[in-house]
Design a protein around this motif. Structure first.
Motif, mmCIF file in Angstrom:
data_model
loop_
_atom_site.group_PDB
_atom_site.id
_atom_site.type_symbol
_atom_site.label_atom_id
_atom_site.label_comp_id
_atom_site.label_asym_id
_atom_site.label_seq_id
_atom_site.Cartn_x
_atom_site.Cartn_y
_atom_site.Cartn_z
ATOM 1 N N ARG A 158 0.492 -1.854 -0.022
ATOM 2 C CA ARG A 158 0.197 -0.213 0.083
ATOM 3 C C ARG A 158 0.612 1.250 -0.007
ATOM 4 O O ARG A 158 0.930 2.157 0.249
ATOM 5 N N LYS A 159 2.006 0.366 -0.440
ATOM 6 C CA LYS A 159 2.656 2.130 -0.989
ATOM 7 C C LYS A 159 2.398 3.265 -1.628
ATOM 8 O O LYS A 159 2.886 4.768 -1.260
ATOM 9 N N GLU A 160 2.094 2.843 -3.213
ATOM 10 C CA GLU A 160 1.025 4.049 -4.040
ATOM 11 C C GLU A 160 -0.366 4.057 -4.086
ATOM 12 O O GLU A 160 0.157 5.104 -3.943
ATOM 13 N N ASP A 161 -1.102 3.767 -3.250
ATOM 14 C CA ASP A 161 -2.058 4.560 -2.558
ATOM 15 C C ASP A 161 -2.662 4.433 -1.291
ATOM 16 O O ASP A 161 -1.718 4.048 -0.391
ATOM 17 N N ASN A 162 -3.851 3.494 -1.075
ATOM 18 C CA ASN A 162 -3.969 3.696 -0.020
ATOM 19 C C ASN A 162 -5.388 2.418 0.892
ATOM 20 O O ASN A 162 -5.150 1.202 0.087
ATOM 21 N N ASP A 163 -5.920 2.549 1.648
ATOM 22 C CA ASP A 163 -5.966 0.953 2.667
ATOM 23 C C ASP A 163 -7.306 0.801 1.289
ATOM 24 O O ASP A 163 -7.770 -0.200 1.481
ATOM 25 N N ILE A 164 -8.116 1.443 0.986
ATOM 26 C CA ILE A 164 -9.547 1.265 0.325
ATOM 27 C C ILE A 164 -8.774 0.464 -1.336
ATOM 28 O O ILE A 164 -9.559 -0.491 -1.178
ATOM 29 N N MET A 165 -7.881 1.230 -1.154
ATOM 30 C CA MET A 165 -7.031 0.283 -2.624
ATOM 31 C C MET A 165 -6.797 -0.926 -2.856
ATOM 32 O O MET A 165 -6.527 -1.450 -3.773
ATOM 33 N N ARG A 166 -6.599 -1.348 -1.443
ATOM 34 C CA ARG A 166 -5.407 -2.269 -1.009
ATOM 35 C C ARG A 166 -6.621 -3.571 -0.650
ATOM 36 O O ARG A 166 -6.460 -3.941 -1.174
ATOM 37 N N GLY A 167 -7.806 -2.885 -0.109
ATOM 38 C CA GLY A 167 -8.816 -3.900 -0.141
ATOM 39 C C GLY A 167 -8.694 -4.399 -1.731
ATOM 40 O O GLY A 167 -10.015 -5.469 -1.434
ATOM 41 N N GLU A 168 -9.547 -3.358 -2.626
ATOM 42 C CA GLU A 168 -10.138 -3.534 -3.803
ATOM 43 C C GLU A 168 -8.762 -4.225 -4.495
ATOM 44 O O GLU A 168 -9.552 -5.495 -5.488
ATOM 45 N N ARG A 169 -7.985 -4.530 -4.548
ATOM 46 C CA ARG A 169 -7.129 -5.251 -5.224
ATOM 47 C C ARG A 169 -7.217 -7.239 -4.169
ATOM 48 O O ARG A 169 -6.471 -7.309 -4.567
ATOM 49 N N GLN A 170 -7.434 -6.928 -2.910
ATOM 50 C CA GLN A 170 -7.728 -8.181 -2.061
ATOM 51 C C GLN A 170 -8.830 -9.288 -2.918
ATOM 52 O O GLN A 170 -8.281 -10.545 -2.993
#
Length: 346
Positions: A223-235
């Motif tokens: 999540r270095k280049e984005d945020n927790d929400i985008m991280r969740g979407e990737r997951q």
């Protein structure tokens, strides 16, 4: 004309029939052998799965969710599953005080043959019943283990959590490798540590590509280049890719490896018979509809610690969506409870 001559046509007919029978036997024999082989292998897989998943069973001390009046039956009821990715591995060691690196809630609707998959940002500021104050939701497991996390999520979403599945990094890596890797879209170039905590060991370039287990884990965690929400979407996208690959011919052919991958790295309150009931979502003949959801919010840092503050209006809409999907408004298995704010919910 002799008797022997009279019987000669009969003998010829009999010999032809015998040859036809032999041919049929020769044709059927490989089919029978293959069928017996498949049946034997299926029995072996069944016994192996029963053994591994039975050993993965861990009683969470509940006969049912506190929000249910009676226990659910996954063969006919809509149910929910809390998925916990624990920040532990063989290298890091197993600990009941580990934090959750990933938190997802899946609600399954039997009639619609659909799944709603909600990702809960790990930095979400929520009330944790075990300690009686608000902090990051990923601390709930460190404070109260499995039961503490379940209580926190139930309090947050106002829905019963019927089952849980808890996996560590090793299980994630091995399952992805067992299905032959997954194809996903990498949003940007990244360098991440691997599961052995070796810095920069994983280097991925942007674009759609095939990833192995270690690479998929790095993409899920970064999540270095984005945020927790985008991280969740990737997951969520990674989870959907694993489900799709596991349900493919290649995945089915490697089911033995998948079972091995899970063994020793998973705990759940589902018994093997209950697990089998979920197979019908992929074999019912209906298309399986998977919808991904997330919790909206804003960055919040009142002091030195960063939090993700949930939007109360959006949270209420998400609660309603999940409750409707579980059909709990008219569900006789649901019981009355009290939230921390004193409001009565069902």
């Amino acid at each position: 004309m002799s008797k022997r001559q009279l019987n000669e046509p009969t003998r010829i007919v009999r010999r032809k029939k015998k040859r036809r029978i032999r041919k049929r036997i020769y044709i059927l024999l490989p089919i029978v052998i293959v069928f017996v082989g498949i049946l034997t292998y299926a029995s072996y897989l069944y016994l192996k799965a029963d053994s591994i998943f039975s050993s993965a069973y861990e009683d969470d001390g509940r006969e049912k969710s506190d929000l249910r009046e009676i226990p659910v039956d996954p063969t006919k009821d809509n149910v929910s599953v809390l998925i916990m990715g624990i920040d532990s591995s063989e290298k890091r060691g197993e600990s009941k005080n580990s934090r959750t690196d990933t938190l997802m809630v899946a609600t399954l609707n039997k009639k619609e043959n659909s799944i709603k998959l909600l990702s809960i940002p790990r930095d979400s500021l929520v009330y944790i019943p075990e300690v009686g104050y608000e902090t990051k939701i990923n601390h709930a497991h460190a404070f109260g283990g499995t039961r503490g996390t379940i209580n926190t999520v139930e309090n947050l979403l106002d829905i019963p959590i019927d089952y849980y599945v808890k996996v560590n990094f090793d299980a994630f890596i091995d399952v992805v490798d067992a299905v032959g890797g997954i194809t996903v879209d990498v949003p940007y170039e990244l360098k991440e540590q691997n599961s052995k905590d070796k810095a920069g060991a994983i280097h991925l370039l942007p674009g759609k590509q095939h990833l192995d287990g270690e690479e998929a884990l790095a993409l899920a965690r970064t999540r270095k280049e984005d945020n927790d929400i985008m991280r969740g979407e990737r997951q969520q996208e990674i989870m959907k890719a694993i489900i799709a690959k596991g349900a493919s011919v290649h995945g089915i052919m490697n089911i033995d490896d998948v079972i091995e991958a899970v063994g020793g790295n998973l705990t759940t309150n589902m018994k093997f018979g209950e697990m089998k009931s979920f197979i019908t979502y992929g074999t019912s003949g209906k298309s399986l509809d998977i919808e991904t959801l997330t919790l909206k919010g804003t960055d919040y840092q009142p002091g030195r610690t960063y939090y993700y503050k949930l939007d109360e209006l959006a949270l209420g809409e998400t609660k309603h969506t999940l409750q409707a999907h579980l059909d709990i408004a008219n569900d006789s298995t649901l019981t009355e409870t009290q939230t921390t704010s004193g409001e009565t919910t069902y």
